[in-house]
Design a protein around this motif. Structure first.
Motif, PDB file in Angstrom:
ATOM      1  N   UNK A 101       0.835  -1.205   0.000  1.00 29.21           N
ATOM      2  CA  UNK A 101       0.000   0.000   0.000  1.00 29.21           C
ATOM      3  C   UNK A 101       0.861   1.243   0.000  1.00 29.21           C
ATOM      4  N   UNK A 102       0.344   2.263  -0.687  1.00 30.46           N
ATOM      5  CA  UNK A 102       0.927   3.599  -0.681  1.00 30.46           C
ATOM      6  C   UNK A 102      -0.098   4.541  -0.047  1.00 30.46           C
ATOM      7  N   UNK A 103       0.284   5.269   1.007  1.00 29.62           N
ATOM      8  CA  UNK A 103      -0.680   6.101   1.743  1.00 29.62           C
ATOM      9  C   UNK A 103      -0.375   7.594   1.685  1.00 29.62           C
ATOM     10  N   UNK A 104      -0.355   8.227   0.504  1.00 24.62           N
ATOM     11  CA  UNK A 104      -0.097   9.666   0.489  1.00 24.62           C
ATOM     12  C   UNK A 104      -1.104  10.404   1.377  1.00 24.62           C
ATOM     13  N   UNK A 105      -0.579  11.339   2.175  1.00 27.83           N
ATOM     14  CA  UNK A 105      -1.413  12.075   3.120  1.00 27.83           C
ATOM     15  C   UNK A 105      -1.156  13.566   2.954  1.00 27.83           C
ATOM     16  N   UNK A 106      -2.236  14.327   2.799  1.00 28.41           N
ATOM     17  CA  UNK A 106      -2.160  15.778   2.620  1.00 28.41           C
ATOM     18  C   UNK A 106      -2.726  16.441   3.865  1.00 28.41           C
ATOM     19  N   UNK A 107      -2.060  17.485   4.364  1.00 25.57           N
ATOM     20  CA  UNK A 107      -2.562  18.090   5.586  1.00 25.57           C
ATOM     21  C   UNK A 107      -2.169  19.535   5.755  1.00 25.57           C
ATOM     22  N   UNK A 108      -2.782  20.167   6.752  1.00 31.51           N
ATOM     23  CA  UNK A 108      -2.434  21.514   7.171  1.00 31.51           C
ATOM     24  C   UNK A 108      -1.992  21.424   8.627  1.00 31.51           C
ATOM     25  N   UNK A 109      -0.883  22.090   8.963  1.00 28.92           N
ATOM     26  CA  UNK A 109      -0.292  21.988  10.286  1.00 28.92           C
ATOM     27  C   UNK A 109      -0.143  23.372  10.917  1.00 28.92           C
ATOM     28  N   UNK A 110      -0.337  23.425  12.233  1.00 25.22           N
ATOM     29  CA  UNK A 110      -0.085  24.648  12.977  1.00 25.22           C
ATOM     30  C   UNK A 110       1.127  24.432  13.871  1.00 25.22           C
ATOM     31  N   UNK A 111       2.179  25.244  13.666  1.00 22.75           N
ATOM     32  CA  UNK A 111       3.410  25.180  14.445  1.00 22.75           C
ATOM     33  C   UNK A 111       3.343  26.251  15.525  1.00 22.75           C
ATOM     34  N   UNK A 112       3.401  25.835  16.790  1.00 20.29           N
ATOM     35  CA  UNK A 112       3.135  26.750  17.892  1.00 20.29           C
ATOM     36  C   UNK A 112       4.265  27.740  18.134  1.00 20.29           C
ATOM     37  N   UNK A 113       5.531  27.306  18.001  1.00 16.38           N
ATOM     38  CA  UNK A 113       6.655  28.182  18.323  1.00 16.38           C
ATOM     39  C   UNK A 113       7.725  28.054  17.234  1.00 16.38           C
ATOM     40  N   UNK A 114       7.427  28.513  16.024  1.00 14.92           N
ATOM     41  CA  UNK A 114       8.312  28.230  14.886  1.00 14.92           C
ATOM     42  C   UNK A 114       9.707  28.821  14.986  1.00 14.92           C
ATOM     43  N   UNK A 115       9.901  29.831  15.813  1.00 20.14           N
ATOM     44  CA  UNK A 115      11.212  30.467  15.908  1.00 20.14           C
ATOM     45  C   UNK A 115      12.024  30.005  17.114  1.00 20.14           C
ATOM     46  N   UNK A 116      11.487  29.032  17.846  1.00 16.75           N
ATOM     47  CA  UNK A 116      12.169  28.543  19.039  1.00 16.75           C
ATOM     48  C   UNK A 116      13.005  27.296  18.726  1.00 16.75           C
ATOM     49  N   UNK A 117      13.803  26.879  19.701  1.00 22.82           N
ATOM     50  CA  UNK A 117      14.666  25.703  19.509  1.00 22.82           C
ATOM     51  C   UNK A 117      13.849  24.447  19.255  1.00 22.82           C
ATOM     52  N   UNK A 118      12.683  24.373  19.855  1.00 15.07           N
ATOM     53  CA  UNK A 118      11.781  23.263  19.537  1.00 15.07           C
ATOM     54  C   UNK A 118      10.369  23.801  19.434  1.00 15.07           C
ATOM     55  N   UNK A 119       9.600  23.236  18.533  1.00 10.83           N
ATOM     56  CA  UNK A 119       8.265  23.752  18.247  1.00 10.83           C
ATOM     57  C   UNK A 119       7.276  22.607  18.048  1.00 10.83           C
ATOM     58  N   UNK A 120       6.325  22.427  18.967  1.00  9.88           N
ATOM     59  CA  UNK A 120       5.291  21.418  18.757  1.00  9.88           C
ATOM     60  C   UNK A 120       4.326  21.853  17.663  1.00  9.88           C
ATOM     61  N   UNK A 121       3.660  20.889  17.035  1.00  8.45           N
ATOM     62  CA  UNK A 121       2.670  21.211  16.008  1.00  8.45           C
ATOM     63  C   UNK A 121       1.541  20.199  16.029  1.00  8.45           C
ATOM     64  N   UNK A 122       0.391  20.626  15.507  1.00 11.01           N
ATOM     65  CA  UNK A 122      -0.775  19.778  15.321  1.00 11.01           C
ATOM     66  C   UNK A 122      -1.239  19.915  13.882  1.00 11.01           C
ATOM     67  N   UNK A 123      -1.788  18.831  13.320  1.00 16.93           N
ATOM     68  CA  UNK A 123      -2.228  18.873  11.929  1.00 16.93           C
ATOM     69  C   UNK A 123      -3.508  18.096  11.696  1.00 16.93           C
ATOM     70  N   UNK A 124      -4.197  18.463  10.636  1.00 16.56           N
ATOM     71  CA  UNK A 124      -5.418  17.796  10.192  1.00 16.56           C
ATOM     72  C   UNK A 124      -5.340  17.645   8.690  1.00 16.56           C
ATOM     73  N   UNK A 125      -5.700  16.468   8.176  1.00 17.60           N
ATOM     74  CA  UNK A 125      -5.573  16.273   6.736  1.00 17.60           C
ATOM     75  C   UNK A 125      -6.416  15.149   6.194  1.00 17.60           C
ATOM     76  N   UNK A 126      -6.038  14.698   5.009  1.00 18.57           N
ATOM     77  CA  UNK A 126      -6.762  13.665   4.280  1.00 18.57           C
ATOM     78  C   UNK A 126      -5.771  12.587   3.853  1.00 18.57           C
TER      79      UNK A 126
END
Length: 205
Positions: free
Chosen positions: A99-124
């Motif tokens: 199986x090939x499972x291409x996944x498309x999504x939109x992600x929100x990066x909480x702290x993009x300019x910091x040393x580490x940045x958590x993110x959440x995403x929703x997609x298809x």
């Protein structure tokens, strides 16, 4: 779960339609290369009256993300084909599939300019099953698994290595439920719904 698909589609397509208000500078793209484990949930439905189980698979993956703003990004996940064994209670492995499972999504990066940045995403997620063949007790029969569309969610974090390089760890969940046919007769639905674990190294450009 299928009710979430229109929402996931709308979120993804809406993000793609946003005008070019992308992040300032030249680093609007991030490419990540790593490895991913697709781990189907336990108890993958009933096929021909027997409990089914689908094995896990690990493969290299590539993820390309375009940062619309410093916080918002749209991405597509690709991989080399995953290989799964399908087992039935009392019969052992009765089929194998790729199986090939291409996944498309939109992600929100909480702290993009910091040393580490958590993110959440929703997609298809779109899962294409191919190369399916019967083995063991079903050898010589025709087995097919239908392709699947469904919502996907993602959580993870980026860790900055340098201005250009980063490391990413993430976990995804995808709705994957597909009709299974034996000699062109439906024998049930494989309920895979995997947890997908990923680790990668990324480069901004």
């Amino acid at each position: 779960m299928k009710a979430l698909l229109p929402l996931a589609l709308a979120a993804t397509l809406g993000a793609l339609a946003i005008p070019a208000a992308h992040a300032e500078g030249n680093d609007s793209w991030v490419v990540r290369i790593g490895g991913t484990v697709v781990a189907p949930k336990s108890n993958n439905g009933t096929l021909a009256g027997a409990r089914a189980d689908v094995s896990s698979s690990t493969r290299p993956t590539i993820d390309l993300e375009y940062m619309i703003t410093p916080n918002w990004g749209v991405d597509v996940l690709g991989a080399s084909p995953f290989l799964h064994d399908v087992s039935l209670a009392g019969l052992g492995t009765v089929a194998r599939t790729k199986e090939l499972p291409p996944t498309f999504g939109i992600n929100y990066h909480f702290m993009p300019n910091q040393a580490w940045s958590p993110f959440l995403g929703l997609g298809v997620n779109y899962t294409n099953f191919f190369g399916t063949h019967a083995t063991g007790a079903l050898y010589g029969n025709s087995v097919s698994i239908a392709n699947s569309w469904g919502p996907a969610v993602r959580a993870g974090f980026d860790m900055k290595i340098s201005e250009k390089w980063l490391a990413t760890v993430d976990v995804r969940w995808a709705y994957i439920e597909s009709d299974v046919k034996l000699n062109n007769t439906k024998i049930g639905t494989a309920k895979i719904d995997p947890i997908v674990f990923g680790a990668s190294v990324g480069y901004r450009f």
